[in-house]
Design an enzyme around this catalytic site. Structure first.
Site, PDB file in Angstrom:
ATOM      1  N   LYS A 114       0.833  -1.213   0.000  1.00 27.38           N
ATOM      2  CA  LYS A 114       0.000   0.000   0.000  1.00 27.38           C
ATOM      3  C   LYS A 114       0.862   1.255   0.000  1.00 27.38           C
ATOM      4  O   LYS A 114       0.454   2.280  -0.545  1.00 27.38           O
ATOM      5  CB  LYS A 114      -0.962  -0.011   1.199  1.00 27.38           C
ATOM      6  CG  LYS A 114      -2.104  -0.995   1.017  1.00 27.38           C
ATOM      7  CD  LYS A 114      -3.185  -0.793   2.055  1.00 27.38           C
ATOM      8  CE  LYS A 114      -4.331  -1.772   1.864  1.00 27.38           C
ATOM      9  NZ  LYS A 114      -5.303  -1.696   2.955  1.00 27.38           N
ATOM     10  N   LYS A 195      -3.830 -10.438  -6.883  1.00 30.38           N
ATOM     11  CA  LYS A 195      -5.164 -10.801  -6.358  1.00 30.38           C
ATOM     12  C   LYS A 195      -6.217  -9.831  -6.902  1.00 30.38           C
ATOM     13  O   LYS A 195      -5.907  -8.658  -7.185  1.00 30.38           O
ATOM     14  CB  LYS A 195      -5.165 -10.830  -4.834  1.00 30.38           C
ATOM     15  CG  LYS A 195      -5.030  -9.487  -4.195  1.00 30.38           C
ATOM     16  CD  LYS A 195      -5.418  -9.507  -2.725  1.00 30.38           C
ATOM     17  CE  LYS A 195      -5.419  -8.071  -2.237  1.00 30.38           C
ATOM     18  NZ  LYS A 195      -5.847  -7.827  -0.917  1.00 30.38           N
ATOM     19  N   LYS A 198     -10.161  -4.028  -5.935  1.00 28.64           N
ATOM     20  CA  LYS A 198     -10.753  -2.842  -6.555  1.00 28.64           C
ATOM     21  C   LYS A 198      -9.697  -1.853  -7.034  1.00 28.64           C
ATOM     22  O   LYS A 198      -9.889  -1.156  -8.015  1.00 28.64           O
ATOM     23  CB  LYS A 198     -11.650  -2.138  -5.535  1.00 28.64           C
ATOM     24  CG  LYS A 198     -13.072  -2.593  -5.621  1.00 28.64           C
ATOM     25  CD  LYS A 198     -13.975  -1.638  -4.919  1.00 28.64           C
ATOM     26  CE  LYS A 198     -14.084  -0.344  -5.703  1.00 28.64           C
ATOM     27  NZ  LYS A 198     -14.877   0.676  -5.011  1.00 28.64           N
TER      28      LYS A 198
END
Ligand code: TYM
Length: 329
Positions: A114, A195, A198
């Protein structure tokens, strides 16, 4: 004696849920309601650690609740609530912050990923994210946690925190055990080495709310060929389509396509058309439920309020015990 345990899991209200969430975790959430004392939280405090749409945030939270209810989360059986309505989650996070070395958090792969994706907003909340997750579970003395594979490292960290707590202040928390579904890692349709998520963009995932046309288009344009594979293995894209087929279609259909693949007769267009149709059929009753719930948003809000009240009672009691153990009271 009943073997009913306390079960906790959470989901971020990032707008629309996708079939990765569904197969990786939410299907289990629904099934486990009859077996355990379940707490399901819409974790709005986690989702603000990356850029989010504050204007529409309340609507997104409500939509997430609607999706969960439409999937079969039953407020008569489970406690469904929004995380920030129970402030003890953040209070326990602070207490746990004093137990866990920073070095443990620096190892978290999700923090690293992230940080790479949000390099201009690497805030303290993002770093502390897994500690808040541990607090979520342990505030209710949760022992079972149904999640997808990507959350396992966070659950290991939660176990490290609770071990440190128990060693320092005396036995209080039970070890946390993850419950992993057989499709614990659903891959992106366009980038099948990553994976389904969104953050990769809408063509990478199928949302629970996608209409028939959208589902067909997304599946028909899914990546399949990635050149010859080692040892005759399926390419990641084809492998992912088969995983989806196994989850959505009858065994007979899966067998037929598997046979075609091994005989070298597989037509991707046929496999994709079949897969798209089975996904459409599976999502149809869920989407019907969504339409009904959309008409009664006040009812959904009431369910969340009641859930928060119930969760708060337990949280208030447990945080007192925890603070007592730590010498704060
Ligand atoms: P979140 O909102 O990212 O995802 C919710 C659940 O969906 C699973 N999942 C997947 N499973 C398989 N394949 C995929 N492609 C896929 N994408 C998502 C996730 O593993 C998760 O179970 N940190 C958590 C939220 C959380 C939580 C908690 C979970 C906060 N506190 C306490 C358990 C316990 C998360 O990011 O979920």
């Amino acid at each position: 004696m009943s073997d009913k345990k306390i079960l906790f899991s959470g989901i971020q209200p990032t707008g629309e849920l996708h079939i990765g969430n569904y197969l990786g975790a939410l299907r289990n959430w629904v099934e486990l309601q009859d077996k355990h004392d379940c707490f399901y939280s819409i974790v709005d405090l986690h989702a603000i650690t990356i850029d989010y749409d504050q204007e529409n945030y309340q609507e997104q939270i409500l939509n997430t609740a609607i999706d969960l209810l439409a999937l079969g989360i039953d407020p008569k059986k489970s406690t469904l609530f929004v995380q920030s309505r129970v402030p003890e989650h953040t209070e326990l996070t602070w207490l746990f912050n004093t137990l866990i070395p920073m070095a443990e958090l620096q190892r978290m792969t999700q923090f690293k990923d992230k940080s790479r994706q949000n390099f201009n907003n690497i805030n303290m909340g993002l770093f502390d994210y897994p500690v808040l997750q541990a607090a979520d579970i342990l505030l209710y003395k949760g022992e079972l946690v149904p999640v997808g594979e990507d959350q396992l490292q966070h659950l290991e960290l939660a176990n490290t925190i609770l071990r440190k707590f128990n060693n320092k202040f005396g036995e209080y928390f039970q070890k946390i055990e993850p419950i992993i579904s057989k499709s614990a890692r659903v891959m992106s349709l366009q980038e099948p080495n990553n994976k389904m998520s969104k953050s990769l963009g809408t063509t990478n995932y199928i949302a629970l709310r996608d209409d028939e046309d959208t589902i067909r288009k997304k599946i028909m344009s899914a990546k399949t060929d990635a050149g010859p594979q080692k040892d005759g293995h399926m390419s990641p894209g084809v492998d992912n389509l088969f995983t989806l087929l196994e989850n959505f279609a009858d065994e007979k259909i899966v067998k037929k396509f598997n046979l075609d693949y091994h005989n070298g007769n597989l037509k991707y267009s046929e496999l994709k058309a079949e897969l798209a149709q089975t996904i459409i059929n599976t999502l149809k009753p869920i989407q019907d439920n969504i339409v009904k719930l959309e008409k009664d948003k006040d009812k959904v809000k009431k369910i969340l309020e009641k859930g928060a009240q119930k969760a708060k009672k337990i949280a208030e009691n447990n945080i007192l015990e925890i603070k007592e153990k730590m010498g704060l009271i």
